[in-house]
Design a protein around this motif. Sequence first.
Motif, PDB file in Angstrom:
ATOM      1  N   UNK A 332     -94.821  42.879 -51.586  1.00  0.00           N
ATOM      2  CA  UNK A 332     -94.361  41.720 -50.813  1.00  0.00           C
ATOM      3  C   UNK A 332     -94.073  40.490 -51.674  1.00  0.00           C
ATOM      4  N   UNK A 333     -94.124  40.611 -52.998  1.00  0.00           N
ATOM      5  CA  UNK A 333     -94.018  39.426 -53.857  1.00  0.00           C
ATOM      6  C   UNK A 333     -92.766  39.381 -54.718  1.00  0.00           C
ATOM      7  N   UNK A 334     -91.861  40.329 -54.534  1.00  0.00           N
ATOM      8  CA  UNK A 334     -90.584  40.288 -55.251  1.00  0.00           C
ATOM      9  C   UNK A 334     -89.615  39.437 -54.425  1.00  0.00           C
ATOM     10  N   UNK A 335     -89.728  38.116 -54.583  1.00  0.00           N
ATOM     11  CA  UNK A 335     -89.069  37.172 -53.686  1.00  0.00           C
ATOM     12  C   UNK A 335     -87.908  36.426 -54.331  1.00  0.00           C
ATOM     13  N   UNK A 336     -87.686  36.607 -55.609  1.00  0.00           N
ATOM     14  CA  UNK A 336     -86.594  35.903 -56.278  1.00  0.00           C
ATOM     15  C   UNK A 336     -86.782  34.398 -56.325  1.00  0.00           C
ATOM     16  N   UNK A 337     -88.033  33.954 -56.434  1.00  0.00           N
ATOM     17  CA  UNK A 337     -88.304  32.509 -56.466  1.00  0.00           C
ATOM     18  C   UNK A 337     -87.754  31.888 -57.746  1.00  0.00           C
ATOM     19  N   UNK A 338     -87.204  30.673 -57.668  1.00  0.00           N
ATOM     20  CA  UNK A 338     -86.604  30.052 -58.856  1.00  0.00           C
ATOM     21  C   UNK A 338     -87.676  29.688 -59.896  1.00  0.00           C
ATOM     22  N   UNK A 339     -87.281  29.795 -61.132  1.00  0.00           N
ATOM     23  CA  UNK A 339     -88.176  29.494 -62.250  1.00  0.00           C
ATOM     24  C   UNK A 339     -88.180  27.993 -62.530  1.00  0.00           C
ATOM     25  N   UNK A 340     -89.367  27.438 -62.807  1.00  0.00           N
ATOM     26  CA  UNK A 340     -89.459  26.051 -63.275  1.00  0.00           C
ATOM     27  C   UNK A 340     -89.251  26.064 -64.791  1.00  0.00           C
ATOM     28  N   UNK A 470    -100.319  37.112 -41.074  1.00  0.00           N
ATOM     29  CA  UNK A 470     -99.815  38.123 -41.999  1.00  0.00           C
ATOM     30  C   UNK A 470    -100.836  39.219 -42.273  1.00  0.00           C
ATOM     31  N   UNK A 471    -102.109  38.886 -42.286  1.00  0.00           N
ATOM     32  CA  UNK A 471    -103.106  39.884 -42.663  1.00  0.00           C
ATOM     33  C   UNK A 471    -103.391  40.887 -41.549  1.00  0.00           C
ATOM     34  N   UNK A 472    -102.916  40.586 -40.331  1.00  0.00           N
ATOM     35  CA  UNK A 472    -103.104  41.547 -39.240  1.00  0.00           C
ATOM     36  C   UNK A 472    -101.768  42.037 -38.679  1.00  0.00           C
ATOM     37  N   UNK A 473    -100.675  41.615 -39.295  1.00  0.00           N
ATOM     38  CA  UNK A 473     -99.349  41.974 -38.782  1.00  0.00           C
ATOM     39  C   UNK A 473     -99.042  43.441 -39.062  1.00  0.00           C
ATOM     40  N   UNK A 474     -98.666  44.171 -38.020  1.00  0.00           N
ATOM     41  CA  UNK A 474     -98.366  45.583 -38.165  1.00  0.00           C
ATOM     42  C   UNK A 474     -96.928  45.886 -38.499  1.00  0.00           C
ATOM     43  N   UNK A 475     -96.026  44.979 -38.177  1.00  0.00           N
ATOM     44  CA  UNK A 475     -94.614  45.194 -38.430  1.00  0.00           C
ATOM     45  C   UNK A 475     -94.291  44.835 -39.885  1.00  0.00           C
ATOM     46  N   UNK A 476     -93.774  45.808 -40.625  1.00  0.00           N
ATOM     47  CA  UNK A 476     -93.540  45.632 -42.058  1.00  0.00           C
ATOM     48  C   UNK A 476     -92.573  44.487 -42.352  1.00  0.00           C
ATOM     49  N   UNK A 477     -91.508  44.375 -41.594  1.00  0.00           N
ATOM     50  CA  UNK A 477     -90.519  43.320 -41.840  1.00  0.00           C
ATOM     51  C   UNK A 477     -91.093  41.940 -41.538  1.00  0.00           C
ATOM     52  N   UNK A 482     -93.448  36.776 -43.464  1.00  0.00           N
ATOM     53  CA  UNK A 482     -94.576  35.840 -43.496  1.00  0.00           C
ATOM     54  C   UNK A 482     -95.045  35.602 -44.928  1.00  0.00           C
ATOM     55  N   UNK A 483     -95.168  36.671 -45.711  1.00  0.00           N
ATOM     56  CA  UNK A 483     -95.551  36.499 -47.112  1.00  0.00           C
ATOM     57  C   UNK A 483     -94.525  35.628 -47.843  1.00  0.00           C
ATOM     58  N   UNK A 484     -93.252  35.867 -47.562  1.00  0.00           N
ATOM     59  CA  UNK A 484     -92.213  35.063 -48.211  1.00  0.00           C
ATOM     60  C   UNK A 484     -92.363  33.589 -47.865  1.00  0.00           C
ATOM     61  N   UNK A 485     -92.618  33.281 -46.602  1.00  0.00           N
ATOM     62  CA  UNK A 485     -92.785  31.880 -46.190  1.00  0.00           C
ATOM     63  C   UNK A 485     -93.992  31.244 -46.879  1.00  0.00           C
ATOM     64  N   UNK A 486     -95.113  31.953 -46.906  1.00  0.00           N
ATOM     65  CA  UNK A 486     -96.342  31.409 -47.499  1.00  0.00           C
ATOM     66  C   UNK A 486     -96.156  31.158 -48.990  1.00  0.00           C
ATOM     67  N   UNK A 487     -95.704  32.179 -49.706  1.00  0.00           N
ATOM     68  CA  UNK A 487     -95.618  32.084 -51.161  1.00  0.00           C
ATOM     69  C   UNK A 487     -94.487  31.161 -51.613  1.00  0.00           C
ATOM     70  N   UNK A 488     -93.413  31.095 -50.842  1.00  0.00           N
ATOM     71  CA  UNK A 488     -92.331  30.156 -51.170  1.00  0.00           C
ATOM     72  C   UNK A 488     -92.803  28.716 -51.014  1.00  0.00           C
ATOM     73  N   UNK A 489     -93.528  28.439 -49.938  1.00  0.00           N
ATOM     74  CA  UNK A 489     -94.042  27.078 -49.717  1.00  0.00           C
ATOM     75  C   UNK A 489     -94.974  26.661 -50.842  1.00  0.00           C
ATOM     76  N   UNK A 490     -95.901  27.525 -51.229  1.00  0.00           N
ATOM     77  CA  UNK A 490     -96.839  27.192 -52.304  1.00  0.00           C
ATOM     78  C   UNK A 490     -96.105  27.013 -53.629  1.00  0.00           C
ATOM     79  N   UNK A 491     -95.063  27.804 -53.844  1.00  0.00           N
ATOM     80  CA  UNK A 491     -94.264  27.675 -55.061  1.00  0.00           C
ATOM     81  C   UNK A 491     -93.525  26.334 -55.080  1.00  0.00           C
ATOM     82  N   UNK A 492     -92.924  25.981 -53.967  1.00  0.00           N
ATOM     83  CA  UNK A 492     -92.169  24.723 -53.883  1.00  0.00           C
ATOM     84  C   UNK A 492     -93.081  23.507 -53.946  1.00  0.00           C
TER      85      UNK A 492
END
Length: 533
Positions: A332-340, A470-477, A482-492
Amino acid sequence: MKKRIIKKVSLFLSGILLISALTGCSSTNDEKSKDKKDDLLVIATANDIGDLNAHGYSPMYGQNFLYDGLTSFEDGEVKPCLAQSWDISDDGKEYTFHLRKDVKFTDGSDFNAEIVKKNFDAFLKNKDAHAFLESVNLMDSVEVVDDYTVKIKYTRAYYPILQELALSRPVRFMAKASFPKDGDTSEKIEKPIGTGMWKLKEYKAGEYSILERNEDYWGEKPKFKEVKMVVTPDGDTSVNALKAGEVDMIFDVESRLSPDAFEELKSSGFGTYISDPLSTVSLIINATNGPTKNLKVREALQHAVDKDVISEHVFYGLQKPADTFFNENVPYCDLGLPKYEYDLEKANKLLDEAGWTLADGDKYRKKDGKELELGFYYDGENVIYKSLGEVLQSEYAKVGIKINLGAEERQVLIDRTKAGDFDITITETWGDPYDPHTLVAYMKNEAYADYQAQKGLSMKAEIDDKITKVIVEGDEKVRQDLYKDILTTLHEQCVYLPISNTTRLVACDKDLEGVKFNTLYYIPIEDVTREGK
């Protein structure tokens, strides 16, 4: 998940013959003495093996030697262990485990459904101590179906249950004789008795422990008959012990083997091994208080550090620069986040915009007459983190930021970060089988540095709500989104500054074979043998 590949860096330096002696034994040509050495592997470790409570939190490498779980986690996959197979209900709330019938504890007692229930019931009584594991929080009951079948019920579905059941603590199994009379294992156990490939033979607190092979082990047995773990907290002491022949191996799970020492041992003809990346080292930047509460300051910190310099001068090229909090090979972490990018001009501009200006003749920036100084707090026993701090001092001085190094005892550091009393500290992701789910769930816990650093963010409540989902979500997509939203926000928001992709190092006698790596904190030595044995 990418399979771990071992890279053997060096085995031999021509012209040098290394003659080693075991701790407590002199080296002779006597065949009996040679055979004894061939049966014993001596390893230098940074930490004592601890009380070996399968439900507690002594160093997990020790628990992994003695105890098995229902599942195991190897090469990025969940595999059967004490459970041969399992069934999962359609709603994901019930797991029925079919246990092996050929397993005994090292005291000769049977492993069966009753002892599984006894162990689970014991650590569930102390549930709060394991609150960082969502699978424990959600575990509702354990039911014995028959002698070799157990049903575990959860209050909600949780997709990484099988991964967390593979952890070395607190979900592994002790024999009935290990339990105190009141059945409460939260404080102590009577004696460590497991089903694992090793059993405890001798122990001297703070000095060493000796494990002997479990000859009745249900799986494939280790090659060595005995392993001696010698406590050498200081990295230099470990290296000197290896050179003197007092230990056979340094398996570095606590970053006590410095990269320069590793390179020296390599050039001296010792066997040296390096793992593929197992986790990520990052700085945690406090977004809640101090100068780093300002996003522009946090972003400037991202642009003002040259990670290539850190890779070369701190890690001797053994750890490559990281651009994201989790490596892209983590699920879930291959998100293409921009590099600083490293960009001093941009860093200076951001600091100017944040109101921290650098006057002619001043070394450090000021705002309202106060210098821009940040405390970098780290485990004082970790020589690598000390070197990292010194490089950060030099790098950040280029843009007028003063870094004060705070080397602290581990418990003092834990207490400081729990209270949110820091500007910058250091963290490491947990690797398999924890990432990303266990670590992301842990970010909601107020007792940890991650929460304290994030709680000043205006969207912290939204982040926590998405973590809960996200930790109880059964639907893969939906889970991926959700992981993308969380990790993108923390990255930004620049809460984490990724530094390097963590590797683990091993240095050992050149005649040892079968060295491998699995997960971050384990010492998988079952295949280690001497050349020709």
